[in-house]
Every structure is written in structure tokens, then in C-alpha cells.
Design a protein around this motif. Structure first.
Motif, PDB file in Angstrom:
ATOM      1  N   ASP A 148       0.844  -1.211   0.000  1.00 15.12           N
ATOM      2  CA  ASP A 148       0.000   0.000   0.000  1.00 15.12           C
ATOM      3  C   ASP A 148       0.873   1.252   0.000  1.00 15.12           C
ATOM      4  O   ASP A 148       0.604   2.216  -0.728  1.00 15.12           O
ATOM      5  N   LYS A 149       1.912   1.235   0.817  1.00 17.22           N
ATOM      6  CA  LYS A 149       2.796   2.404   0.915  1.00 17.22           C
ATOM      7  C   LYS A 149       3.508   2.666  -0.409  1.00 17.22           C
ATOM      8  O   LYS A 149       3.617   3.804  -0.851  1.00 17.22           O
ATOM      9  N   TRP A 150       3.968   1.590  -1.068  1.00 17.23           N
ATOM     10  CA  TRP A 150       4.640   1.762  -2.351  1.00 17.23           C
ATOM     11  C   TRP A 150       3.674   2.285  -3.409  1.00 17.23           C
ATOM     12  O   TRP A 150       4.037   3.153  -4.212  1.00 17.23           O
ATOM     13  N   MET A 151       2.471   1.778  -3.405  1.00 16.62           N
ATOM     14  CA  MET A 151       1.467   2.259  -4.368  1.00 16.62           C
ATOM     15  C   MET A 151       1.196   3.747  -4.135  1.00 16.62           C
ATOM     16  O   MET A 151       1.087   4.530  -5.079  1.00 16.62           O
ATOM     17  N   TYR A 152       1.065   4.114  -2.879  1.00 16.26           N
ATOM     18  CA  TYR A 152       0.812   5.509  -2.529  1.00 16.26           C
ATOM     19  C   TYR A 152       1.962   6.401  -3.023  1.00 16.26           C
ATOM     20  O   TYR A 152       1.742   7.454  -3.621  1.00 16.26           O
TER      21      TYR A 152
END
Length: 133
Positions: free
Chosen positions: A24-28
């Protein structure tokens, strides 16, 4: 064996408060990096440090980038010079120590072949030491 995963970054709609997993953090980050002025609390992990450092360099103007690269080059040159000087100093110290040991061994009457073997000095160097004594 190769496996592909396709991600539609545009459809990712979580806010920084909703980020739970690393993916999720990488996508964000991938979706919002160009708009981030400050690093969100959810992205304070060490893994993102290099990313944000590289992103800050990517925003440099051409003049700032040239100055940054010149600064890096100067730093690397100085570091390499110091590392080389340290190694040369160590080597010189080892040689000096071997000479001191050889002098003590000669004074103790030890055989030149043993001194050569123990100190890695050449026969000529040891013979010069015997002349000096």
C-alpha cells in the motif's frame, strides 16, 4: 520462470492515514510522489529514505544539479585521497616495524634466512642493517 503483476496506480485511492501494508505504501508513493512536499508519517520507514533522497535530487534545477554533482565529485576525491594516504601510512608503518624487528633479531644473533622469513625484508635490506649496526 517469470511472473508479471500489473498494477493500475491510477485506481489506488487510499490516503496516507489508511496505509497498512508495505505494498500500500509503495502504491501511494508511486501515485503521489510528484505532489508530496513533505514526507508523510506512514512513509518514515528506512526503506523510503533513499527514494525521497533521490526524488529531492530529481527536483534540482540544472544549476543546482551541476553544483550537487561537483560537490559529490569533490567529496569522493577527498575521500579517496584520504583512504589512499591511510593505506600508504599503514604500509610505511609495517615496513618500519619490520626493520625494527629485524634489528632486534640481528642483535640477538639470529640467522639472516630466519629474519628474511619473519620480516619479509629482502636480503639486501637486512645486510644494510648489519652494516649500520
Amino acid at each position: 520462470k517469470l511472473m508479471f503483476k500489473y498494477v493500475e496506480v491510477g485506481r489506488f485511492d487510499k490516503t496516507d492515514e489508511e496505509l497498512t501494508s508495505l505494498s500500500d505504501k509503495w502504491m501511494y508513493v508511486l501515485k503521489n510522489l510528484s505532489r508530496l512536499d513533505n514526507r508523510p508519517a506512514a512513509l518514515r520507514e528506512k526503506i523510503f529514505s533513499k527514494l525521497f533522497a533521490a526524488a529531492s535530487v530529481a527536483r534540482f534545477t540544472p544549476t543546482e544539479l551541476r553544483e550537487y554533482e561537483d560537490s559529490l565529485k569533490a567529496y569522493r576525491d577527498i575521500k579517496n585521497s584520504l583512504d589512499t594516504a591511510k593505506e600508504e601510512g599503514r604500509e610505511e608503518g609495517r615496513e618500519q616495524r619490520n626493520i625494527e624487528i629485524a634489528k632486534k633479531m640481528l642483535a640477538a644473533g639470529m640467522d639472516i634466512d630466519i629474519i628474511i622469513n619473519m620480516t619479509d625484508l629482502s636480503k639486501d635490506e637486512i645486510e644494510k642493517l648489519t652494516i649500520q649496526q
